[in-house]
Design a protein around this motif. Structure first.
Motif, PDB file in Angstrom:
ATOM      1  N   VAL A  11      11.340 -11.418  -1.817  1.00  0.00           N
ATOM      2  CA  VAL A  11      10.521 -10.806  -0.753  1.00  0.00           C
ATOM      3  C   VAL A  11      10.899  -9.330  -0.595  1.00  0.00           C
ATOM      4  O   VAL A  11      10.049  -8.448  -0.475  1.00  0.00           O
ATOM      5  CB  VAL A  11      10.699 -11.571   0.583  1.00  0.00           C
ATOM      6  CG1 VAL A  11      10.062 -10.814   1.743  1.00  0.00           C
ATOM      7  CG2 VAL A  11      10.103 -12.973   0.482  1.00  0.00           C
ATOM      8  N   ARG A  12      12.216  -9.076  -0.651  1.00  0.00           N
ATOM      9  CA  ARG A  12      12.703  -7.702  -0.493  1.00  0.00           C
ATOM     10  C   ARG A  12      12.172  -6.809  -1.628  1.00  0.00           C
ATOM     11  O   ARG A  12      11.709  -5.696  -1.399  1.00  0.00           O
ATOM     12  CB  ARG A  12      14.233  -7.731  -0.517  1.00  0.00           C
ATOM     13  CG  ARG A  12      14.881  -6.624   0.230  1.00  0.00           C
ATOM     14  CD  ARG A  12      16.281  -6.934   0.723  1.00  0.00           C
ATOM     15  NE  ARG A  12      17.199  -7.470  -0.245  1.00  0.00           N
ATOM     16  CZ  ARG A  12      17.817  -8.648  -0.118  1.00  0.00           C
ATOM     17  NH1 ARG A  12      17.605  -9.405   0.947  1.00  0.00           N
ATOM     18  NH2 ARG A  12      18.648  -9.064  -1.027  1.00  0.00           N
ATOM     19  N   LEU A  13      12.224  -7.337  -2.846  1.00  0.00           N
ATOM     20  CA  LEU A  13      11.739  -6.543  -3.988  1.00  0.00           C
ATOM     21  C   LEU A  13      10.219  -6.362  -3.936  1.00  0.00           C
ATOM     22  O   LEU A  13       9.702  -5.325  -4.358  1.00  0.00           O
ATOM     23  CB  LEU A  13      12.168  -7.173  -5.312  1.00  0.00           C
ATOM     24  CG  LEU A  13      13.658  -7.078  -5.642  1.00  0.00           C
ATOM     25  CD1 LEU A  13      13.941  -7.723  -6.997  1.00  0.00           C
ATOM     26  CD2 LEU A  13      14.157  -5.633  -5.657  1.00  0.00           C
ATOM     27  N   CYS A  14       9.500  -7.366  -3.425  1.00  0.00           N
ATOM     28  CA  CYS A  14       8.040  -7.223  -3.243  1.00  0.00           C
ATOM     29  C   CYS A  14       7.749  -6.025  -2.339  1.00  0.00           C
ATOM     30  O   CYS A  14       6.881  -5.206  -2.633  1.00  0.00           O
ATOM     31  CB  CYS A  14       7.457  -8.446  -2.543  1.00  0.00           C
ATOM     32  SG  CYS A  14       6.839  -9.708  -3.626  1.00  0.00           S
ATOM     33  N   LYS A  15       8.488  -5.958  -1.227  1.00  0.00           N
ATOM     34  CA  LYS A  15       8.255  -4.870  -0.269  1.00  0.00           C
ATOM     35  C   LYS A  15       8.556  -3.521  -0.917  1.00  0.00           C
ATOM     36  O   LYS A  15       7.800  -2.573  -0.786  1.00  0.00           O
ATOM     37  CB  LYS A  15       9.096  -5.098   1.006  1.00  0.00           C
ATOM     38  CG  LYS A  15       8.956  -3.973   2.031  1.00  0.00           C
ATOM     39  CD  LYS A  15       9.511  -4.325   3.401  1.00  0.00           C
ATOM     40  CE  LYS A  15       9.527  -3.088   4.302  1.00  0.00           C
ATOM     41  NZ  LYS A  15       9.845  -3.356   5.690  1.00  0.00           N
ATOM     42  N   GLU A  16       9.676  -3.479  -1.628  1.00  0.00           N
ATOM     43  CA  GLU A  16      10.047  -2.225  -2.305  1.00  0.00           C
ATOM     44  C   GLU A  16       9.012  -1.825  -3.340  1.00  0.00           C
ATOM     45  O   GLU A  16       8.664  -0.663  -3.478  1.00  0.00           O
ATOM     46  CB  GLU A  16      11.391  -2.419  -3.019  1.00  0.00           C
ATOM     47  CG  GLU A  16      12.582  -2.002  -2.172  1.00  0.00           C
ATOM     48  CD  GLU A  16      13.877  -2.161  -2.959  1.00  0.00           C
ATOM     49  OE1 GLU A  16      14.730  -2.886  -2.452  1.00  0.00           O
ATOM     50  OE2 GLU A  16      14.015  -1.589  -4.052  1.00  0.00           O
ATOM     51  N   SER A  17       8.513  -2.828  -4.076  1.00  0.00           N
ATOM     52  CA  SER A  17       7.555  -2.555  -5.146  1.00  0.00           C
ATOM     53  C   SER A  17       6.254  -2.020  -4.561  1.00  0.00           C
ATOM     54  O   SER A  17       5.681  -1.053  -5.068  1.00  0.00           O
ATOM     55  CB  SER A  17       7.311  -3.835  -5.955  1.00  0.00           C
ATOM     56  OG  SER A  17       6.600  -3.533  -7.133  1.00  0.00           O
ATOM     57  N   VAL A  18       5.781  -2.635  -3.471  1.00  0.00           N
ATOM     58  CA  VAL A  18       4.542  -2.157  -2.838  1.00  0.00           C
ATOM     59  C   VAL A  18       4.763  -0.754  -2.265  1.00  0.00           C
ATOM     60  O   VAL A  18       4.009   0.180  -2.561  1.00  0.00           O
ATOM     61  CB  VAL A  18       4.079  -3.128  -1.716  1.00  0.00           C
ATOM     62  CG1 VAL A  18       2.935  -2.518  -0.916  1.00  0.00           C
ATOM     63  CG2 VAL A  18       3.655  -4.464  -2.310  1.00  0.00           C
ATOM     64  N   ASN A  19       5.806  -0.591  -1.456  1.00  0.00           N
ATOM     65  CA  ASN A  19       6.004   0.693  -0.770  1.00  0.00           C
ATOM     66  C   ASN A  19       6.227   1.842  -1.752  1.00  0.00           C
ATOM     67  O   ASN A  19       5.587   2.886  -1.646  1.00  0.00           O
ATOM     68  CB  ASN A  19       7.203   0.626   0.181  1.00  0.00           C
ATOM     69  CG  ASN A  19       6.826  -0.015   1.513  1.00  0.00           C
ATOM     70  OD1 ASN A  19       5.669  -0.358   1.733  1.00  0.00           O
ATOM     71  ND2 ASN A  19       7.791  -0.190   2.375  1.00  0.00           N
ATOM     72  N   ASN A  20       7.131   1.649  -2.707  1.00  0.00           N
ATOM     73  CA  ASN A  20       7.410   2.743  -3.643  1.00  0.00           C
ATOM     74  C   ASN A  20       6.267   2.913  -4.636  1.00  0.00           C
ATOM     75  O   ASN A  20       5.923   4.031  -5.013  1.00  0.00           O
ATOM     76  CB  ASN A  20       8.735   2.513  -4.370  1.00  0.00           C
ATOM     77  CG  ASN A  20       9.910   2.557  -3.404  1.00  0.00           C
ATOM     78  OD1 ASN A  20       9.852   3.235  -2.387  1.00  0.00           O
ATOM     79  ND2 ASN A  20      10.956   1.825  -3.696  1.00  0.00           N
ATOM     80  N   GLY A  21       5.665   1.782  -5.057  1.00  0.00           N
ATOM     81  CA  GLY A  21       4.561   1.847  -6.006  1.00  0.00           C
ATOM     82  C   GLY A  21       3.354   2.582  -5.453  1.00  0.00           C
ATOM     83  O   GLY A  21       2.627   3.248  -6.198  1.00  0.00           O
ATOM     84  N   MET A  22       3.128   2.477  -4.133  1.00  0.00           N
ATOM     85  CA  MET A  22       1.984   3.171  -3.511  1.00  0.00           C
ATOM     86  C   MET A  22       2.092   4.686  -3.665  1.00  0.00           C
ATOM     87  O   MET A  22       1.102   5.399  -3.531  1.00  0.00           O
ATOM     88  CB  MET A  22       1.897   2.841  -2.011  1.00  0.00           C
ATOM     89  CG  MET A  22       1.542   1.416  -1.698  1.00  0.00           C
ATOM     90  SD  MET A  22      -0.203   1.025  -1.893  1.00  0.00           S
ATOM     91  CE  MET A  22      -0.906   1.753  -0.424  1.00  0.00           C
ATOM     92  N   GLU A  23       3.303   5.177  -3.879  1.00  0.00           N
ATOM     93  CA  GLU A  23       3.506   6.625  -4.034  1.00  0.00           C
ATOM     94  C   GLU A  23       3.391   7.055  -5.495  1.00  0.00           C
ATOM     95  O   GLU A  23       3.579   8.225  -5.812  1.00  0.00           O
ATOM     96  CB  GLU A  23       4.897   7.031  -3.513  1.00  0.00           C
ATOM     97  CG  GLU A  23       5.202   6.622  -2.081  1.00  0.00           C
ATOM     98  CD  GLU A  23       4.211   7.224  -1.097  1.00  0.00           C
ATOM     99  OE1 GLU A  23       3.868   8.402  -1.256  1.00  0.00           O
ATOM    100  OE2 GLU A  23       3.773   6.492  -0.191  1.00  0.00           O
ATOM    101  N   MET A  24       3.104   6.107  -6.392  1.00  0.00           N
ATOM    102  CA  MET A  24       3.058   6.423  -7.835  1.00  0.00           C
ATOM    103  C   MET A  24       1.640   6.251  -8.360  1.00  0.00           C
ATOM    104  O   MET A  24       0.819   5.584  -7.735  1.00  0.00           O
ATOM    105  CB  MET A  24       3.965   5.447  -8.609  1.00  0.00           C
ATOM    106  CG  MET A  24       5.414   5.468  -8.188  1.00  0.00           C
ATOM    107  SD  MET A  24       6.324   4.137  -9.037  1.00  0.00           S
ATOM    108  CE  MET A  24       7.878   4.206  -8.164  1.00  0.00           C
ATOM    109  N   ASP A  25       1.375   6.799  -9.571  1.00  0.00           N
ATOM    110  CA  ASP A  25       0.111   6.462 -10.210  1.00  0.00           C
ATOM    111  C   ASP A  25       0.235   5.035 -10.759  1.00  0.00           C
ATOM    112  O   ASP A  25       1.338   4.459 -10.817  1.00  0.00           O
ATOM    113  CB  ASP A  25      -0.275   7.489 -11.289  1.00  0.00           C
ATOM    114  CG  ASP A  25       0.726   7.531 -12.431  1.00  0.00           C
ATOM    115  OD1 ASP A  25       1.112   6.458 -12.925  1.00  0.00           O
ATOM    116  OD2 ASP A  25       1.136   8.642 -12.833  1.00  0.00           O
ATOM    117  N   LEU A  26      -0.901   4.447 -11.162  1.00  0.00           N
ATOM    118  CA  LEU A  26      -0.910   3.024 -11.508  1.00  0.00           C
ATOM    119  C   LEU A  26       0.033   2.693 -12.664  1.00  0.00           C
ATOM    120  O   LEU A  26       0.767   1.695 -12.601  1.00  0.00           O
ATOM    121  CB  LEU A  26      -2.350   2.576 -11.841  1.00  0.00           C
ATOM    122  CG  LEU A  26      -2.524   1.082 -12.107  1.00  0.00           C
ATOM    123  CD1 LEU A  26      -2.155   0.228 -10.897  1.00  0.00           C
ATOM    124  CD2 LEU A  26      -3.969   0.765 -12.522  1.00  0.00           C
TER     125      LEU A  26
END
Ligand code: CAA
Length: 258
Positions: A208-223
């Motif tokens: 769950v923790r990594l999901c949150k990190e992946s969404v939050n940090n990924g939103m700041e990146m290109d696809l």
């Protein structure tokens, strides 16, 4: 944890933080922000005991009616900057907390209250909740992230309408535009928020923790970079016994023990 303006409760892996200044409709003054800051710092350190978090307001009228106007009224530019910086720090702590945070919006979520709600990962609202960024009525702009997080959440056009007009919308409209996930009658709001918090708390906490990190940090990146980042975090899961337990439990037709 004992505070003056917030109430902290913890049970079964769920932390509940209640903003508790009913006389000011739970408005955020400096002390309340400082209390939130130290409470969130403790929660962040306790990933073993706390797996999900609910933030709500006391009473049935208001979640948070904004930053405290009486506190802000005499401020000069330097004071405004210090106050906004503190507010931003708290909102970022909510957003980056290792545990998922559910806003249980039980009434007015205006100005800093709307900004607190949109810093959370998920929003459930009561049917009497009202949302808005009324700062332009006070001759200021949002100072705790409203001009930044609101367009990212609901899109620029809809955010601009709320930001430039300062108007309030009801919970049905907030649900329609994706500002809240779900709306419940006031008396069911906490029960439903707890149910979701418990479901999250029952899942693999590291995942769950990594999901949150992946969404939050990924939103700041290109696809492409976001997908590469997700690949790395996915790989990291295989270094944790949680992955063995989760997949073995499935194959052995039993519930996982996380
Ligand atoms: N700051 C300080 N006090 C507040 C407050 C706030 N944001 N919101 C409400 N209160 C206080 C009122 O002053 C009042 O206190 P008294 O009883 O001592 O007079 C008490 O809470 C109850 O409020 P009302 O009598 O106004 O209640 P109402 O039901 O008539 O109206 C309301 C409710 C529509 C929410 C109205 O209180 C309101 O408009 N509040 C201000 C909302 C606002 O503008 N929020 C944005 C603040 S600016 C900001 O947040 C900047 C930022 O991004 C950092």
């Amino acid at each position: 944890m004992a505070f003056e303006n917030i109430v902290f409760e913890q049970s079964d892996g769920i932390a509940k933080i209640t903003i508790n200044r009913p006389k000011a409709l739970n408005a955020l003054n400096k002390q309340t922000l400082l209390e939130l800051q130290s409470c969130l710092a403790e929660v962040a350190l306790n990933t073993a005991g706390i797996r999900s978090v609910i933030i709500t307001g006391s009473g049935e009228k208001s979640f948070v009616a904004g930053a405290d106007i009486s506190y802000m009224q005499p401020l000069d530019p330097a004071g405004g900057k210090t106050f906004a910086s503190l507010g931003h720090k708290v909102m970022a702590m909510v957003e980056n907390l290792p545990q998922p945070v559910i806003a249980a919006v039980n009434g007015f979520a205006l100005g800093g209250g709307c900004e607190l709600a949109i810093s959370c990962d998920i929003r459930y609202a009561s049917d009497n909740a009202k949302f808005g960024q009324p700062e332009v009525n006070l001759g200021v702009i949002p100072g705790f992230g409203g001009t930044q997080r609101l367009p990212r959440l609901i899109g620029k056009g809809l955010a601009n309408e709320l930001l430039f007009s300062g108007k309030m919308i009801d919970s049905a409209e907030a649900e329609r535009i994706g500002l809240v996930n779900r709306v419940y009658p006031q008396e069911q709001l906490m029960e439903e928020s707890m149910k979701l918090a418990a479901m999250i708390a029952s899942r693999g906490p590291g995942a769950v923790r990594l999901c949150k990190e992946s969404v939050n940090n990924g939103m700041e990146m290109d696809l492409n970079r976001g997908c590469a980042y997700e690949t790395d975090l996915f790989a990291l899961c295989f270094a944790d016994e949680e992955q063995q337990e989760g997949m073995s439990a499935f194959l052995e037709k039993r519930s996982p023990k996380f």
